[in-house]
Design a protein around this motif. Structure first.
Motif, PDB file in Angstrom:
ATOM      1  N   UNK A 211     -65.528   0.522 -15.218  1.00 24.28           N
ATOM      2  CA  UNK A 211     -66.844  -0.875 -15.019  1.00 24.28           C
ATOM      3  C   UNK A 211     -66.570  -0.950 -13.956  1.00 24.28           C
ATOM      4  N   UNK A 212     -65.696   0.233 -12.536  1.00 22.14           N
ATOM      5  CA  UNK A 212     -66.315   0.064 -11.152  1.00 22.14           C
ATOM      6  C   UNK A 212     -67.455  -0.144 -10.881  1.00 22.14           C
ATOM      7  N   UNK A 213     -68.693   0.549 -11.664  1.00 24.52           N
ATOM      8  CA  UNK A 213     -69.988   0.990 -10.836  1.00 24.52           C
ATOM      9  C   UNK A 213     -70.181   2.097 -10.416  1.00 24.52           C
ATOM     10  N   UNK A 214     -71.658   2.218  -9.824  1.00 22.50           N
ATOM     11  CA  UNK A 214     -71.631   3.395  -9.265  1.00 22.50           C
ATOM     12  C   UNK A 214     -71.200   3.687  -7.858  1.00 22.50           C
TER      13      UNK A 214
ATOM     14  N   UNK B 128     -67.965  -5.599  -1.311  1.00 21.82           N
ATOM     15  CA  UNK B 128     -68.119  -6.807  -1.681  1.00 21.82           C
ATOM     16  C   UNK B 128     -69.496  -7.032  -2.295  1.00 21.82           C
ATOM     17  N   UNK B 129     -70.782  -6.920  -2.158  1.00 27.27           N
ATOM     18  CA  UNK B 129     -71.752  -6.657  -3.020  1.00 27.27           C
ATOM     19  C   UNK B 129     -71.963  -5.363  -4.169  1.00 27.27           C
ATOM     20  N   UNK B 130     -71.487  -4.442  -4.426  1.00 30.68           N
ATOM     21  CA  UNK B 130     -71.851  -3.578  -4.668  1.00 30.68           C
ATOM     22  C   UNK B 130     -71.725  -3.685  -6.286  1.00 30.68           C
ATOM     23  N   UNK B 131     -73.059  -3.161  -6.604  1.00 31.54           N
ATOM     24  CA  UNK B 131     -72.984  -2.793  -8.519  1.00 31.54           C
ATOM     25  C   UNK B 131     -71.636  -3.257  -9.137  1.00 31.54           C
ATOM     26  N   UNK B 132     -71.027  -3.647 -10.200  1.00 30.31           N
ATOM     27  CA  UNK B 132     -70.131  -3.299 -10.953  1.00 30.31           C
ATOM     28  C   UNK B 132     -70.322  -3.675 -12.293  1.00 30.31           C
ATOM     29  N   UNK B 133     -69.424  -3.900 -13.564  1.00 30.90           N
ATOM     30  CA  UNK B 133     -69.635  -4.831 -14.227  1.00 30.90           C
ATOM     31  C   UNK B 133     -69.512  -5.769 -14.353  1.00 30.90           C
ATOM     32  N   UNK B 134     -69.862  -7.075 -15.457  1.00 26.20           N
ATOM     33  CA  UNK B 134     -70.178  -8.062 -15.153  1.00 26.20           C
ATOM     34  C   UNK B 134     -68.498  -8.800 -15.553  1.00 26.20           C
ATOM     35  N   UNK B 135     -68.210  -7.950 -16.913  1.00 29.13           N
ATOM     36  CA  UNK B 135     -67.117  -8.270 -17.398  1.00 29.13           C
ATOM     37  C   UNK B 135     -65.784  -7.367 -17.589  1.00 29.13           C
TER      38      UNK B 135
END
Length: 280
Positions: free
Chosen positions: A28-31, A219-226
């Motif tokens: 879920x950590x994002x790309x 801090x602003x890197x895209x990750x999963x919402x949930x």
């Protein structure tokens, strides 16, 4: 073109000024930063064959058997595609990965691709079971808590499934973002690896996926919402950069050592033959 010091400095400049947050679970950590993959391959001697001014990156292995394509403008859900051409003793294969696959997890596979093949590969499912994933009666593995599933699909008849899945078995990974652990939400990313992908590469991928060590994100890197958990990391920005540079240096050393081993030995010089003295 080999990986340059300027390229490494650009990575260090970005991440050296970014406060890292420990982010877990990994799926879920994002790309993250795609250079975890592309720099690793470039350090191992892969070269870019695509337009340098294009967003698309295509890297080819030194022997031109393997090719990695990264296309962040792809109209499909697969931004990463990895192909191997058939060789004398092994078949060709194909793997693809969605946009939200963590670059560090994909790098687990690509690092294993350029490293020496282990003498005794380990199967993927026992690795997941040892990491606490739940294995069902069909051989599928679910993360705990749920959200990521790894499953080996049997061979399918042609004409009933997409072309890439037809004719042979394959490995599938699917990750969903859901506020409820027991209700499937929208798909975040997927992975598909056909059955000809060497087993040690599949295992390397799921090992990196199931690793409980957090990934570092800004801090602003895209990750999963949930379901994703972020906490200030005990690592300093410089420590994250140093670990990255050490990994790249190690891959470069491995590639050079492998190159030296495959070079043909220089044939020994012929001993000079003594000619008899001419008669007077």
């Amino acid at each position: 073109m080999p990986l340059s010091e300027r390229q490494l400095a650009a990575f260090a400049d970005k991440h050296g000024g970014q406060i890292p947050f420990d982010t877990s679970p990994r799926h879920l950590a994002g790309p993250g930063d795609a250079r975890h993959v592309t720099h690793g391959l470039a350090a191992a001697g892969w070269t870019r064959t695509s337009d340098p001014l294009s967003a698309e990156i295509i890297l080819a292995s030194p022997d031109h058997r393997h090719r990695l394509q990264f296309d962040p403008q792809s109209a499909t859900s697969a931004w990463w595609r990895l192909r191997a051409e058939p060789a004398d003793t092994s078949p060709g294969w194909y793997a693809e990965f969605g946009a939200f696959v963590p670059a560090e997890v994909l790098a687990g596979l690509t690092d294993a691709l350029v490293a020496p093949t282990p003498a005794e590969p380990v199967s993927p499912l026992p690795v997941l079971e040892a990491a606490g994933w739940l294995i069902d009666g069909r051989g599928a593995a679910d993360s705990n808590p749920p959200g990521c599933r790894v499953e080996r699909h049997p061979a399918q008849d042609r004409g009933t499934v997409p072309w890439r899945e037809a004719g042979r078995a394959s490995w599938h990974v699917e990750v969903r973002d859901s506020p409820d652990a027991f209700v499937g939400g929208p798909r975040l990313w997927h992975a598909f690896l056909d059955d000809a992908v060497p087993e040690h590469l599949v295992t390397a991928f799921v090992t990196a996926l199931a690793d409980t060590a957090p990934l570092q994100r800004g801090m602003f890197d895209p990750t999963a919402r949930h379901g994703v958990v972020q906490e200030p990391s005990p690592l300093t920005p410089q420590q994250t950069v140093d670990a990255y540079l050490a990994r790249v240096k190690d891959l470069r050393s491995q590639a050079r050592a492998a190159h030296r081993q495959t070079k043909s030995p220089v044939p020994p010089a012929r001993a000079a033959t003594t000619q008899p003295a001419p008669r007077r």
